[in-house]
Design an enzyme around this catalytic site. Structure first.
Site, short mmCIF file in Angstrom:
data_model
loop_
_atom_site.label_atom_id
_atom_site.label_comp_id
_atom_site.label_asym_id
_atom_site.label_seq_id
_atom_site.Cartn_x
_atom_site.Cartn_y
_atom_site.Cartn_z
N SER A 15 0.80 -1.23 0.00
CA SER A 15 0.00 0.00 0.00
C SER A 15 0.83 1.27 0.00
O SER A 15 0.37 2.32 -0.45
CB SER A 15 -0.93 0.01 1.21
OG SER A 15 -0.20 -0.12 2.42
N HIS A 24 -0.28 6.19 6.62
CA HIS A 24 0.20 6.06 5.24
C HIS A 24 0.61 7.43 4.70
O HIS A 24 0.13 8.45 5.18
CB HIS A 24 -0.89 5.46 4.34
CG HIS A 24 -0.99 3.97 4.43
ND1 HIS A 24 -1.48 3.34 5.55
CD2 HIS A 24 -0.66 2.99 3.56
CE1 HIS A 24 -1.45 2.02 5.35
NE2 HIS A 24 -0.96 1.79 4.16
#
Length: 294
Positions: free
Chosen positions: A47, A274
């Site tokens: 990711s 993230h």
């Protein structure tokens, strides 16, 4: 968002300039030409490479977005006239390189003898980082000023250290297999950015015990060192891109206008823990530097 009234730190202004430059490169790049026998640039990984959580999703199953660092790279001179194949996938582990991830084919299948560039970001899911973060938040109440998460993962043995050691060998196998499929490819192993404050001092917005921030920082560094060693052992044409150093001071504990990594309460259009859009641009810049200067 509050109005900015102070001068932005130099590191932030440099990163912003890199993002602007990346945008300019995207707009100036020549159209990608189709390769006769497969893509010239293949992006592999998890990711952190797929741009998970960002807008303009191009693959829902894997949460691939146009804001990812590989997509940015594909529009720079490093990707100019290269057919681009993005097989990154949120949740990917090293197993996903060789095996189906749900209905998604093995990532290694994208490689051909004509592939000239491969970027690879992998390993966070192998050590179970999402579960680690959840555990750290869960046990924090038991010793808010201590390091209960560290105690949990080092009770009798260094659980995460052992996972990283296992991962290091698997990444070596991934690099070997990439070279087998694409013998002429430059392989760029792209490391993980600074998720946590490099000084080990945490923040109230991220619900971990005070001393566990240093533990999580050190774990990230151990993971990156393992990836760097595997890249160094890979021989000619394999390099490591350090994304940790240029993201120091822009971790999830920083004010929202300085973050490259989102906190556990992310802004809209981002994903917790993230890289946000600017973080992905900085990762692209780090990878680009290694592609053209090695």
């Amino acid at each position: 968002m509050t109005q900015r009234t102070r001068r932005l730190p130099n590191t932030y202004r440099v990163a912003t300039a890199a993002a602007v430059a990346g945008t300019a490169l995207l707009s100036l790049a020549a159209p990608t030409q189709a390769a006769p026998d497969g893509p010239n640039y293949v992006a592999m990984g998890d990711s952190y490479a797929s741009g998970a959580g960002l807008s303009k999703v191009k693959d829902t199953a894997c949460d691939r977005t146009t804001g990812s660092y590989p997509t940015t790279l594909s529009g720079t001179p490093a990707g100019k006239n290269r057919a681009f194949k993005d097989v990154t996938c949120s949740g990917a582990t090293t197993r996903s390189i060789w095996n189906h991830q749900g209905s998604t084919p093995p990532q290694i299948n994208a490689l051909t003898p004509n592939t000239k560039l491969v970027t690879l970001t992998i390993g966070g899911n192998d050590i179970g980082f999402t579960d680690v973060l959840a555990t750290c938040a869960l046990v924090a109440f038991s010793d808010p000023d201590g390091s209960p998460c560290k105690k949990y993962f080092t009770n009798g043995k260094d659980v995460l250290g052992e996972r990283i050691n296992t991962l290091e060998g698997r990444v070596g196998g991934v690099i070997t297999d990439i070279r087998r499929h694409s013998p002429d490819a430059k392989i760029v192993v792209v490391g993980y950015p600074a998720l946590f404050p490099d000084n080990g001092v945490g923040c109230a917005e991220v619900p971990f015990a005070r001393q566990d921030f240093a533990f999580l920082r050190d774990t990230t560094k151990k993971l990156n060192r393992a990836l760097a060693r595997r890249a160094a052992a890979g021989g000619t044409g394999v390099v490591y891109a350090d994304t940790y150093t240029p993201t120091i001071g822009h971790d999830m504990c920083q004010p929202r206008d300085r973050r490259f990594i989102e906190s556990l309460a992310p802004a809209k259009g981002t994903m917790a823990a993230h890289p946000n859009s600017l973080g992905q641009f900085v990762m692209a810049a780090a990878a680009y530097d290694r592609i053209i200067n090695s």
